[in-house]
Design an enzyme around this catalytic site. Structure first.
Site, mmCIF file in Angstrom:
data_model
loop_
_atom_site.group_PDB
_atom_site.id
_atom_site.type_symbol
_atom_site.label_atom_id
_atom_site.label_comp_id
_atom_site.label_asym_id
_atom_site.label_seq_id
_atom_site.Cartn_x
_atom_site.Cartn_y
_atom_site.Cartn_z
ATOM 1 N N CYS A 99 0.798 -1.234 0.000
ATOM 2 C CA CYS A 99 0.000 0.000 0.000
ATOM 3 C C CYS A 99 0.830 1.283 0.000
ATOM 4 O O CYS A 99 0.495 2.238 -0.706
ATOM 5 C CB CYS A 99 -0.981 -0.003 1.168
ATOM 6 S SG CYS A 99 -2.377 -1.127 0.894
ATOM 7 N N ASP A 105 10.575 32.978 -24.225
ATOM 8 C CA ASP A 105 10.164 33.978 -25.205
ATOM 9 C C ASP A 105 10.475 35.352 -24.603
ATOM 10 O O ASP A 105 10.711 35.463 -23.397
ATOM 11 C CB ASP A 105 8.662 33.816 -25.467
ATOM 12 C CG ASP A 105 8.108 34.906 -26.360
ATOM 13 O OD1 ASP A 105 8.724 35.180 -27.397
ATOM 14 O OD2 ASP A 105 7.060 35.486 -26.011
ATOM 15 N N THR A 141 8.836 38.970 -25.633
ATOM 16 C CA THR A 141 7.747 39.924 -25.465
ATOM 17 C C THR A 141 6.586 39.326 -24.675
ATOM 18 O O THR A 141 6.033 38.293 -25.040
ATOM 19 C CB THR A 141 7.226 40.397 -26.837
ATOM 20 O OG1 THR A 141 8.318 40.910 -27.591
ATOM 21 C CG2 THR A 141 6.167 41.474 -26.666
ATOM 22 N N ASP A 184 4.035 32.908 -24.112
ATOM 23 C CA ASP A 184 2.659 33.327 -23.847
ATOM 24 C C ASP A 184 1.822 33.549 -25.087
ATOM 25 O O ASP A 184 0.615 33.726 -24.980
ATOM 26 C CB ASP A 184 2.648 34.617 -23.024
ATOM 27 C CG ASP A 184 3.068 35.825 -23.851
ATOM 28 O OD1 ASP A 184 3.889 35.642 -24.763
ATOM 29 O OD2 ASP A 184 2.572 36.931 -23.584
#
Length: 633
Positions: free
Chosen positions: A269, A311, A313, A505
C-alpha cells in the site's frame, strides 16, 4: 458521501467487513471451524481474483506488487491465520477508499476552484435599471451585469463603474485585493469587494478565463501521474527482498508460519498510494500559488529540469510597449505613416498593434477602416487602407513586399524594438517602440540558476538588436532572434541539457510549448492556444512563478520518493523483526496498517512548503491595463 453510496462505491470493503463480522459472530457462538472455513474461503476467492488480474498485467509486461498480496493471503490461510488473512484483504480492498480520502485532502485547492464556478448573473436590461437574475451560461458579450458586494464575477468583462476592488487570490495566488478602474478588464472568478459595481461582459462563460482555468484544473485532477512507473521501480526489488526474508525465516526455523508472519508486513500500500497522494498534493499547492499544472508527469519533469528557454515579449518583458519614435521614408510624413500603420494594426491582436493604435489616437489621428485585412501569423498584418496596400510587421516580412533589404533609420536603444511598414510595395518607414524587462525577471533567472537550471536561452521573433539589448539587461548570454515558430521548436530540441522548460505566452509559442519537455504558458490572459499546448499555466502575470513551479515540482518529488522509502524501510525493518518470531501474524497485519498511514500522512506534506513571497500588506494593489496577447514573438 452517505453510507449507502459509500457501500455501493466500495463493495469489496463492505463485503470484507460483513465477512469479518460473521467470522467474529461464529467465534462468539463457539464455532471456530465454521469461522475458519468462511474466512479462508473468502480470502482465497479474493486472492484468485487478484491473481487473475496480476497474470493479465504480467502478460502485458507490467510487473507490479500484487504478487506479495496474493502470496501473503494464501500463506496466512495455509498456516491457519485466517484473522490476519482477513486484515490483509481489508487492507487490500480498502486501498482505493484510503487513496480517495487522502487524494481528496491533497487536491483541496483544485476541488475548491471547481466548486466555485459561477452559476448565476444579474443582467441589467437596456430599458430598465432593475437587474434580472439569469443562469451564468446565458450571459452574452455586451450584456451589462451588476456585481453585488462579495459576489463572484461570472464572466470576463470591462468595468463600467469608476473603481472597484477584486479579490483574485483563488485564481492568481495574490493575497491582496486588486484595484480596477473604469475601462479595465475584470477576470471571471474574482470576488467583488464591498461595493456593488457594473461591468460589460466581453465573453460568455464558456469563453471566459475562469472556465478555461476550470478546464485546466479538471484535466489536472483527472490526470494520472507517472506514479505507476515510480512505484514499479521499487516493485521487483521490494518483492524479491520480501520473499527472500520470508523464505530465509522459514528455512532457518522450519516453521511455515514464520513465512506468513513476514509477508503480512510486506503489503504494498505505501508504494501504491503514497506517491499518487504526493503528486496530487503538489498540484493542489501549485494551484494555491496561481500555477495550474496538468498532471504528475509535468511535476516530475519540472523536478528534473536542467535547462530553460524564454520567449521575450510578454514573458521576460511586460508586453506593454509604448511608441517612442516614428521614422518615415519620403514622401511620407510621420503622421501619415503612423495613421496608415495604426489603421492596419486594428486588425492585429499583437501587443505592438495596440501600442501603435494608442499612439495614433493620442496624436488625434483618425483610423480608417480597411477594405480588406488579414493577419499573417508570426509576421505581421496586411490591409488595404484608403486605397493603399499597407504591410506592418517584421523586417523580412516587409522586405519580401518591398523586393529588397530595408533598414531602420534610427539607432535602437536597449529595450527598444522596431516595426517595419511598407505601402504599395515600397518601404515606407519604421516605428520604434520600447518594452522594458520585468522588474523581477533578473531575480527569477538568478533563482533558477541557483536551482541548477540554465544557463537561460532567449528565443524570440523580435529583431536581433532588440533581443540582444533585453538579454544583456537580464544577463542572458544565448539569444536567438527573428525566429519563426518552427525555428523555436528546432532550437529547443537541440538544447543539450534535458529536460528543457520553455516559457512563453503567445499563439506563436504554442508549437514550442508543446514540443518542450515542460511548456509553461505565462499570464491569465494569455493565448488559449498557448495554454492548451502547455504542461503548466501561470495564472498570475508574474514570471517569478516559473521558479515557484520548479520548487514545487522538486518538493513534490522529494515527498513522493520519501514516502515510498519510508514505507519500504519500515516494512523491511518490521519484516526482519518478524523473521525472528517477535511479531505474530495478526499483530503484523495491524502494524502494516500503521505503516500505510504514516506513509500517506508523509505524502500529504506535499500540500505544504514555504509560503510564496507576498508584497507588504496594504490597501489594494493597482493593476496595470492588461495588454492583448502577443503573437509575433
Amino acid at each position: 458521501m452517505n453510507m449507502f453510496s459509500a457501500i455501493r462505491r466500495y463493495r469489496a470493503v463492505a463485503a470484507t467487513v460483513v465477512v469479518g463480522l460473521a467470522v467474529f459472530a461464529l467465534l462468539a457462538a463457539g464455532l471456530p471451524t465454521a469461522a475458519a472455513w468462511l474466512a479462508s474461503t473468502y480470502v482465497l476467492v479474493i486472492a484468485a481474483v487478484t491473481a487473475a488480474g496480476m497474470i493479465r498485467d504480467i502478460r502485458r509486461g507490467h510487473w507490479g506488487l500484487d504478487i506479495l498480496a496474493v502470496v501473503a493471503m494464501v500463506s496466512t490461510v495455509a498456516v491457519g491465520e485466517y484473522i490476519a488473512a482477513l486484515i490483509i484483504v481489508l487492507m487490500l480492498t480498502g486501498g482505493e477508499a484510503l487513496e480517495d480520502f487522502a487524494a481528496g485532502r491533497a487536491r483541496s485547492e483544485l476541488d475548491a476552484l471547481l466548486a466555485r464556478a459561477p452559476q448565476s448573473a444579474h443582467r441589467v436590461p437596456l430599458d430598465t435599471d432593475t437587474p434580472e437574475d439569469i443562469p451564468a451560461d446565458q450571459v452574452r458579450a455586451g450584456d451589462v451585469l451588476l456585481i453585488k458586494p462579495a459576489e463572484l464575477v461570472p464572466v470576463d468583462g470591462v468595468l463600467l463603474s469608476p473603481e472597484a476592488g477584486f479579490d483574485e487570490s483563488s485564481l492568481t495566488g495574490e493575497s491582496l485585493p486588486v484595484t480596477v478602474t473604469a475601462g479595465q478588464s475584470v477576470m471571471s472568478g474574482s470576488v467583488n469587494g464591498s461595493r456593488a459595481v457594473r461591468i460589460r461582459a466581453t465573453a460568455t462563460t464558456a469563453d471566459s478565463q475562469y472556465q478555461r482555468i476550470v478546464a485546466l484544473v479538471r484535466e489536472a485532477a483527472e490526470s494520472r501521474a507517472p506514479v505507476v512507473r515510480l512505484a514499479d521501480r521499487f516493485a521487483v526489488p521490494f518483492t524479491a527482498v520480501s520473499l527472500l526474508i520470508a523464505g530465509t525465516a522459514w528455512a532457518l526455523t522450519g516453521d511455515p508460519a514464520r513465512f506468513a508472519e513476514v509477508l503480512v508486513l510486506a503489503t504494498p500500500c505505501p508504494l501504491l498510494i503514497a506517491a499518487p497522494v504526493a503528486f496530487m498534493g503538489g498540484m493542489s499547492r501549485a494551484a494555491r500559488n496561481g500555477i495550474i499544472v496538468k498532471g504528475g508527469a509535468a511535476l516530475q519533469q519540472l523536478a528534473r529540469a536542467r535547462s530553460i528557454a524564454f520567449d521575450k515579449t510578454g514573458t521576460l518583458t511586460y508586453g506593454r510597449p509604448e511608441l517612442v519614435g516614428v521614422h518615415p521614408e519620403p514622401p511620407f510624413t510621420a503622421d501619415r505613416l503612423l495613421q496608415l500603420a495604426a489603421s492596419a494594426e486594428q486588425y492585429s491582436s499583437h501587443v505592438l498593434a495596440a501600442a501603435v493604435q494608442d499612439a495614433a489616437r493620442d496624436r488625434g489621428l483618425f483610423l480608417s477602416a480597411a477594405e480588406s485585412a488579414a493577419e499573417i501569423a508570426t509576421n505581421g498584418v496586411q490591409a488595404t487602407v484608403d486605397g493603399h496596400l499597407v504591410l506592418v510587421g517584421k523586417q523580412r516580412f516587409v522586405e519580401a513586399a518591398a523586393g529588397g533589404p530595408v533598414t531602420a533609420a534610427a539607432v535602437v536603444a536597449p529595450g527598444q524594438l522596431v516595426v517595419y511598414v511598407a505601402v504599395d510595395g515600397s518601404f515606407a518607414g519604421t516605428l520604434t517602440l520600447s518594452d522594458t524587462p520585468r522588474e523581477n525577471a533578473r531575480a527569477t533567472l538568478d533563482r533558477l540558476a541557483a536551482l541548477g537550471i540554465g544557463p537561460a536561452v532567449m528565443l524570440t521573433g523580435d529583431g536581433k538588436a532588440t533581443a540582444e539589448s533585453t538579454a544583456a539587461a537580464l544577463g542572458i548570454g544565448e539569444v536567438h532572434a527573428q525566429l519563426l515558430p518552427e525555428d523555436k521548436v528546432r532550437l529547443v530540441d537541440a538544447l543539450p541539457r534535458r529536460p528543457v522548460i520553455m516559457v512563453g505566452d503567445g499563439v506563436n509559442d504554442a508549437p514550442v510549448l508543446a514540443a518542450a519537455d515542460v511548456g509553461i504558458a505565462m499570464g491569465a490572459r494569455g493565448s488559449t492556444a498557448a495554454g492548451e499546448s502547455a504542461d503548466a499555466v501561470i495564472v498570475a502575470d508574474d514570471i517569478s512563478k516559473v521558479a515557484d513551479a520548479v520548487d514545487i515540482g522538486r518538493r513534490t518529488m522529494r515527498v513522493a520518493l520519501g514516502s515510498i522509502w519510508l514505507g519500504v524501510i519500515l516494512s523491511v525493518g518490521l519484516m526482519l523483526v518478524a523473521a525472528f518470531g517477535f511479531i505474530p501474524a495478526v499483530a503484523g497485519a495491524l502494524t502494516q496498517e500503521l505503516v500505510d498511514l504514516l506513509a500517506i500522512l508523509n505524502a500529504l506534506r506535499a500540500l505544504g512548503g514555504p509560503a510564496a513571497e507576498r508584497p507588504d500588506p496594504g490597501t489594494h494593489q493597482a493593476r496595470p491595463v492588461p495588454a492583448p496577447v502577443p503573437e509575433k514573438g
